[in-house]
Write an enzyme that holds these catalytic residues in place. Structure first.
Site, PDB file in Angstrom:
ATOM      1  N   GLU A 170      31.824  44.703  50.995  1.00 41.50           N
ATOM      2  CA  GLU A 170      33.101  44.331  51.582  1.00 41.50           C
ATOM      3  C   GLU A 170      34.075  45.481  51.438  1.00 41.50           C
ATOM      4  OE1 GLU A 170      35.188  40.968  49.890  1.00 41.50           O
ATOM      5  OE2 GLU A 170      36.588  40.922  51.546  1.00 41.50           O
TER       6      GLU A 170
ATOM      7  N   GLU B 101      35.563  34.132  42.253  1.00 41.31           N
ATOM      8  CA  GLU B 101      34.367  34.536  43.013  1.00 41.31           C
ATOM      9  C   GLU B 101      33.483  33.333  43.293  1.00 41.31           C
ATOM     10  OE1 GLU B 101      34.823  37.342  44.169  1.00 41.31           O
ATOM     11  OE2 GLU B 101      36.261  38.065  42.684  1.00 41.31           O
TER      12      GLU B 101
HETATM   13  N1  TRP Z   1      36.352  39.964  47.948  1.00 38.22           N
HETATM   14  C1  TRP Z   1      36.655  40.543  46.653  1.00 38.22           C
HETATM   15  C2  TRP Z   1      37.496  39.500  45.957  1.00 38.22           C
HETATM   16  O1  TRP Z   1      38.643  39.336  46.153  1.00 38.22           O
HETATM   17  C3  TRP Z   1      37.409  41.820  46.797  1.00 38.22           C
HETATM   18  C4  TRP Z   1      36.661  43.096  46.636  1.00 38.22           C
HETATM   19  C5  TRP Z   1      35.719  43.381  45.713  1.00 38.22           C
HETATM   20  C6  TRP Z   1      36.860  44.305  47.346  1.00 38.22           C
HETATM   21  N2  TRP Z   1      35.345  44.695  45.835  1.00 38.22           N
HETATM   22  C7  TRP Z   1      36.015  45.255  46.817  1.00 38.22           C
HETATM   23  C8  TRP Z   1      37.697  44.669  48.377  1.00 38.22           C
HETATM   24  C9  TRP Z   1      35.985  46.564  47.287  1.00 38.22           C
HETATM   25  C10 TRP Z   1      37.680  45.965  48.845  1.00 38.22           C
HETATM   26  C11 TRP Z   1      36.830  46.901  48.324  1.00 38.22           C
HETATM   27  O2  TRP Z   1      37.042  38.645  45.309  1.00 38.22           O
HETATM   28 ZN    ZN Z   2      38.635  37.129  46.632  1.00 38.29          ZN
END
Ligand code: TRP
Ligand code: ZN
Length: 879
Positions: free
Chosen positions: A125, A302
């Site tokens: 992500e 999470e």
């Molecule tokens: N989706 C993750 C969270 O909020 C966010 C995230 C984890 C993320 N690693 C990342 C976003 C690296 C950008 C880049 O739980």
């Molecule tokens: Zn999140």
């Protein structure tokens, strides 16, 4: 190099092709990993017109082979550039085979597949999957995945991916493999792979419908004793989501992996969450209470994504807050239910009003749903996460919990397995409630913090209370004009005779003694009738909307609310407002070179707090905590760094001098011999005790110095050790601090998470020589610019928490940060674009500092910049 171009929400188009099933094979090697992909592709039914080229994303890949339906493509049959693979002619439905080579060992950006401590892991992500293989790397393409991981049995005995393991076996040359199948269609950003020499702890959980789930936490061997709290938190979160939202887990296996090098806190990959080790590992001797609570919150966050994010995901990245805002609200509520609800709210709001307000007032201000971006990684912000959560919280409060829950059920049922938009979510809420939410939608599209000016008057003759509310949202970049928002203001009227909330009647309608009034116009008058005594209004209870509210309270009013408000949050807020009034006077005195005099009303209010029986000690600790320098700065039109620092120090020392015995008694009364547990009661005692000690240490009271030293040496737990070591290090007693810092570093040299704390303690000290200490520590063997936790612990803590020194008048603090940004721009653009934040706020400071900060931004701009840093620097320097 041409400037990166923005992407706009209004340009959204469904994908031309979708992938129904993805087969991956990884042959792992540190510098040359082979990734073989077979994609089952079909033309999107809504995009039937003509023949469309197939365009796949792919970056930093070496393409070895591409075939369609088994036919290898020749040179003229496809085009590869830096970011895409295009096949101009493809059938309606076909198999695409590709083979690429990638280089995990030299991946310092920590996006895609990389190595951390010899262990392979992924972060996809938002757009990391395109660094693994050619793919339509966008969240509205959802496929089932089947992944085979091949690794060396010696160095990578453990091979993990999403879903369930279905096959494993030995291979020639000391290799082995495991095949994983994930039956739930998912976008590429939820893909994960981990391979390395890991150990696990394993427990079981039975869901409400009877599914037996295996829970595993995978760590390096030396961390096996630090997983208990995360495991317990996970189980609590699973049960909570069943009871509260009716959501249960949907696979037989749920895995968490701890990695040392990670850009953010953690990642919700389907069935295989990957965590920054700082967000999962705890032990009483190595982690503070705050860390224990953070771990609980992130594990829950999470896990909750499994529904709010994975089962129902985002159509495009403009909808990011759809999953993040809702999930943050869910984790906040979980933590509130598990611990002390008022304290959780106070902590969240006090962080929000400092950091998110600052973002909203700066050059990168953006709405909860942005309408354009250059680099989406830059939009994992406090606005998307925390303000997004506040907006969903307002919805929940507008609908009431039960109706909101119906809306949530409808949302999950209707959109299960789909990639959707924020409208889809709000429409569910509209449908179940019948509420008109049109004006409310502006919360998603309008950036900036709304300001409410409130005035109130009691009419003795008519027994009426008249309240006027006026709202205004300041201009933000690209949004000069703002529309009025629908702002729910929860309030009460506290009788000045009775000391209790008065029954309120508005327009002939009884509202009860605690109610929500709705501000929709620019200005509105509210007349409360049958108010028998003069009240003090308690406004915006529980921070019912993410706004700044001004009301001309007298100090007597605030002292009164501090004692009598029935809303715990607003009692705390009254104390903060009272302290702010005193701080404002002292800031003015400092500027005018006038002698500083402490306001006795504040001292007396604190005396009352310290001597009365307050049941919730954690709330009391929060009430005794002065607004931070960062928060005070947010209240000023131009930030006066030195005056803020001097005024706050003066208030703290004055309170300590006047209330020495009370603080000492509080410290003594809150000792405990009980074995450490991260439980609310104990945490409250420790925080109260350590707040008291911090006051006493601000005047370097002899007894306090001894107590701090004893507390450090007793070494009961990291909360107390860190508090004591921080107070000693931040005092003038280097004779005591230096040996303690030395023994600490010797004892913990092997534990990176503890060394992070050691770095932070030192670079947040107020002494003027701290910058030299920081430079020295950057050469310490435990420090590395390649590890984001280290960068945050040393550079981030200095620039964000040591304001007086970062903003040194000679600009050396700025120069150091800019040097780091320039290096990180090459190593890790995501982190570079975050660590730069304090420099981007230059417009908030005096002219001489503005000039210095701007010069550093311009020096950065002259570099060959990543899109991440480019976007932030351009915004920061825009007129
Ligand atoms: N989706 C993750 C969270 O909020 C966010 C995230 C984890 C993320 N690693 C990342 C976003 C690296 C950008 C880049 O739980
Ligand atoms: Zn999140």
């Amino acid at each position: 190099m041409s400037a990166p171009q923005p992407i706009h929400l209004h340009d959204y188009q469904p994908p031309a092709y979708r992938v129904t099933h993805t087969e991956l094979k990884f042959d792992l090697a540190p510098s040359a990993t082979r990734v073989t992909a077979r994609l089952h592709i079909e033309r999107h039914p809504d995009r039937a017109e003509g023949s469309l080229p197939l365009v796949l994303n792919g970056e930093q890949l070496t393409l070895l082979r591409v075939a369609i339906d088994g036919q290898e493509l020749g040179d003229g049959e496809y085009v590869v550039d830096e970011a895409t693979l295009t096949v101009p002619e493809v059938p309606e439905r076909f198999l695409l085979d590709t083979e690429v080579e990638i280089d995990p060992a030299s991946n310092t950006a920590l996006e895609g597949l990389y190595l951390s401590n010899g262990m392979y892991c992924t972060q996809c992500e938002p757009e990391g999957f395109r660094r693994i293989t050619y793919y339509p790397d966008r969240p509205d393409v959802m496929a089932t995945f089947s992944t085979t991981v091949i690794g060396e049995a010696g160095t990578s005995p453990v091979l993990l991916s999403n879903g369930n393991p279905v096959e494993r076996g030995e291979l020639p040359n000391g290799k082995h493999f495991v095949t994983w199948e994930d039956p739930h269609p998912k976008p590429s950003y939820l893909f994960a792979l981990v391979a390395g020499d890991l150990q696990k702890v394993e427990e079981r959980y039975t869901t409400q419908s009877g599914r037996d789930v295996t829970l595993q936490i995978w760590v390096e061997e030396e961390n096996l004793d630090k997983t208990e709290h995360a495991m317990a938190s996970l189980k609590r979160a699973m049960a909570w989501d069943e009871q509260t939202y009716g959501r249960e887990y949907d696979l037989d296996l749920f895995m968490i992996v701890a990695v040392n090098d990670f850009n953010m806190g953690a990642m919700e990959n389907k069935g295989l969450n990957i965590f920054n080790s700082a967000a999962v590992l705890t032990h009483p001797q190595t982690a503070t209470d705050a860390a224990f609570q953070r771990v609980e919150g992130i594990v829950a966050h999470e896990y909750f994504h499994n529904w709010s994010g994975n089962r129902v995901t985002c159509r495009d990245w403009f909808q990011l807050s759809l999953k993040e805002g809702f999930t943050v609200l869910r984790d906040q509520t979980f933590s509130a239910d598990t611990n002390s609800a008022p304290v959780k709210r106070i902590e969240d709001v006090s962080f929000f009003r400092t950091a998110q307000f600052a973002e909203d007032a700066g050059p990168t201000a953006h709405p909860v749903r942005p309408d354009h971006y250059i680099e989406i990684s830059n939009f994992y912000t406090l606005t998307i996460y925390e303000k997004g959560a506040e907006v969903v919280r307002m919805l929940r409060n507008l609908l009431g919990w039960e109706t909101f829950r119906k809306g949530s059920d409808l949302y999950f049922e209707r959109f299960d397995g789909q990639a959707v938009t924020i409208e889809d979510f709000v429409d569910c809420m509209r449908e179940v409630s019948g509420l008109d939410l049109d004006q409310f939608m502006r919360w998603y599209s309008q950036a900036g913090t709304p300001e409410i000016d409130a005035y109130g008057e009691y009419d003795y003759a008519k027994a009426e209370y008249h309240l006027t509310l006026r709202q205004r949202t300041p201009a933000t970049p690209g949004q000069p004009e703002k529309q009025p928002l629908h702002i729910p203001v929860r309030m009460g009227l506290v009788g000045t005779k009775s000391g209790t909330d008065l029954a309120m009647t508005l327009d002939g309608e009884p509202l009860g003694s605690d109610a929500v009034i709705h501000l929709r116009e620019e200005e509105q008058h509210f007349v409360f009738t049958d108010i028998a005594e003069a009240p003090v209004p308690s406004l915006l209870r529980g921070f019912s909307a993410p706004v700044k509210l001004r009301f001309p309270y007298s100090r007597e009013d605030l002292a009164y609310l501090l004692q009598h408000d029935s809303d715990g949050f607003n009692r705390w807020d009254a104390g903060q407002r009272l302290a702010m009034l005193a701080l404002d006077d002292l800031i003015a005195a400092h500027r005018n070179g006038v002698e500083k005099v402490m306001d006795v009303r504040v001292t007396e209010a604190f005396r009352t707090l310290l001597t009365s029986e307050i049941a919730d000690k954690a709330v009391l600790a929060e009430m005794l905590t002065l607004p931070s320098e960062a928060y005070i700065a947010e209240q000023q039109p131009t930030v006066d760094v030195d005056a803020i620092h001097a005024a706050r120090t003066f208030v703290k020392q004055s309170l300590a001098l006047a209330l020495r015995d009370e603080f000492l008694a509080t410290y003594r009364a809150n000792q405990t011999d009980a074995p450490y547990a991260p439980e609310p009661e104990q945490i409250a005692q420790r925080s109260l005790k350590n707040v008291a000690l911090s006051y006493l240490m601000s005047i370097e009271d002899e007894e306090a110095v001894t107590l701090a030293q004893e507390q450090y040496e007793a070494g009961h737990n990291m909360t107390d050790v860190r508090a004591a070591l921080t107070l000693l290090t931040h005092s003038s007693r280097d004779d005591l601090a230096n040996p303690a810092l030395r023994t600490f570093a010797e004892k913990w040299a092997h534990d990176p998470l503890v060394m992070d704390q050691w770095f932070t303690i030192q670079v947040t000290r107020p002494q003027e020589d701290v910058l030299d200490r920081l430079k020295f520590l950057m050469d310490h063997p435990a420090f590395s610019l390649k590890n984001p936790n280290k960068v945050r612990a040393l550079i981030g803590a200095f620039a964000g928490q040591n304001r007086a020194n970062f903003h040194r008048p000679d600009g050396e603090g700025y120069r150091l940060l800019a040097d780091v940004v320039i290096e990180l721009n090459r190593l890790n653009p995501e982190i570079a674009a975050r660590i730069i934040t304090p420099l981007t706020r230059w417009k908030r400071f005096d002219e001489s500092r503005q000039t210095l900060m701007k010069a550093e931004l311009e020096r950065i701009r002259a570099e060959a910049l990543s899109p991440n840093v480019y976007e932030v620097v351009e915004k920061a320097l825009a007129e």
